[in-house]
Scaffold this active site. Structure first.
Site, mmCIF file in Angstrom:
data_model
loop_
_atom_site.group_PDB
_atom_site.id
_atom_site.type_symbol
_atom_site.label_atom_id
_atom_site.label_comp_id
_atom_site.label_asym_id
_atom_site.label_seq_id
_atom_site.Cartn_x
_atom_site.Cartn_y
_atom_site.Cartn_z
ATOM 1 N N SER A 1 0.853 -1.185 0.000
ATOM 2 C CA SER A 1 0.000 0.000 0.000
ATOM 3 C C SER A 1 0.884 1.228 0.000
ATOM 4 C CB SER A 1 -0.946 0.008 1.208
ATOM 5 O OG SER A 1 -0.336 0.633 2.304
ATOM 6 N N LYS A 2 0.267 2.325 -0.419
ATOM 7 C CA LYS A 2 1.038 3.572 -0.459
ATOM 8 C C LYS A 2 1.556 3.904 0.939
ATOM 9 C CE LYS A 2 -1.903 5.170 -4.102
ATOM 10 N NZ LYS A 2 -3.354 5.397 -4.121
ATOM 11 N N ARG A 3 0.696 3.624 1.917
ATOM 12 C CA ARG A 3 1.052 3.982 3.292
ATOM 13 C C ARG A 3 2.282 3.239 3.803
ATOM 14 N NH1 ARG A 3 -4.447 4.400 4.154
ATOM 15 N NH2 ARG A 3 -4.479 2.163 4.356
#
Ligand code: GLU
Length: 338
Positions: free
Chosen positions: A252-254
């Site tokens: 995920s981007k996070r």
């Protein structure tokens, strides 16, 4: 029936390998059957969108080798393909749901809902929204409305029975109706929620097949009841295992998954990336490098596995070597000069 698929990212940040794999498989499904592939920007939450994010995502998808029949940059039947431009459409269908008794306004504030969930948890009960509690005396509704409070719009979910569908990847799936509760269709202030906008758009855009992550399984049940209430045909859904990194943590981007921009900057060839991703969860007869056309021709969602898949950037090296070998002199010179 002609196949129509789509990729529907929210334009927040750059795409990562998990996003690209979803886009690739949807593209393969459409292109392999001579169908249509659409792009839709799910940009109802303007606060999360960064300057130029959408343009960057489109550029990354084109670099990756995908083409689309309609999208935010190219209108077509069922458009516009940006949710932020579809406000009128959402209002019309919300009105229809309210008229038929499938939607209602809820004046409970987020703070009240939060406290109620905490209270249920303390009692050892599932922290689910409950309609009876959410209903306020008429005078209180009037008071809140007059003080300028805006209601959320919720779906009046069925209380009994089950919601079943034939999943393109997992076969028959069923969920008890009690799992879905009265979810939000539109937030207070009117912005359409993901469940509603995404389902309605698929139906109005004529999408026939949706391949997406298994984190959407419960959402699918909710979206099927929305479309049924509207009398609209639902697409067939297929849920793929999420792509994890080498550490087993979902990309995920996070969590800092490598973005498409970083792959590009490192000189990776798009076909190397496509070959790597296509092999995560789908068997192929061909063990060598495949062209995008070969990938489209050989893809079958029924062959997708349901077991977790890991993406390790180290796998890219092998396919990068094969993809480089396949370049002609001119393309190789262009790549070297990039
Ligand atoms: N915008 C949604 C997401 O990025 C789309 C999900 C779907 O494919 O339906 O998760």
């Amino acid at each position: 029936m002609s196949i129509v698929t789509r990729f529907a990212p929210s334009p927040t940040g750059r795409l990562h390998a998990g996003n690209l794999r979803t886009a690739l498989f949807n593209w393969c499904l459409a292109r392999g059957a001579g169908g249509r592939f659409l792009l839709r920007a799910e940009d109802t939450d303007a606060t999360r969108e960064g300057e130029g994010d959408l343009e960057q995502q489109l550029a990354d998808l084109a670099w990756f080798g995908l083409d689309w029949d309609a999208g935010p940059d190219r209108d077509g039947p069922g458009g516009p393909f940006r949710q932020s431009a579809r406000g009128e459409i959402y209002r019309e269908y919300l009105g229809q749901l309210a008229e038929s008794g499938h939607a209602y306004t809820c004046y409970r504030t987020d703070e009240e809902l939060r406290r109620r969930r905490a209270e249920l948890r303390r009692q050892g009960l599932p922290p689910r929204y409950d309609r009876a509690w959410a209903e306020l005396p008429h005078a209180e509704v009037v008071r809140r409305r007059e003080s300028g409070q805006l209601p959320a719009i919720r779906f009046a979910a069925p209380a009994t029975g089950e919601i079943a569908w034939e999943d393109l990847v997992r076969g028959r799936r069923a969920l008890p109706a009690t799992e879905i509760s009265d979810f939000v269709l539109a937030r207070s202030g009117g912005a359409p929620g993901f469940l509603f906008a995404n389902a309605l758009d698929d139906a109005l855009m004529g999408v026939t097949h949706v391949l997406r992550g298994e984190d959407h399984l419960v959402n699918t049940a909710r979206q099927l009841v929305i479309l049924e209430a509207l009398g609209l045909a639902a697409p067939r859904y297929g849920h793929m295992p999420l792509l994890a990194g080498p550490d087993g943590v979902k990309l995920s981007k996070r969590t800092g998954a490598t973005s498409c921009g970083e792959f590009r900057a490192a000189g990776l060839l798009p076909l190397a990336l496509a070959n790597t991703l296509a092999r995560l969860g789908h068997p192929w007869e061909e063990h060598g490098l495949m062209s995008m056309q070969q990938l489209a021709a050989g893809f079958d969602p029924g062959n997708l596995t349901t077991s977790a898949q890991r993406f390790d950037p180290a796998q890219l090296g092998h396919w990068q070597r094969l993809a480089l070998d396949a370049l002609d002199d001119e393309a190789l010179a262009r790549w070297a000069g990039e």
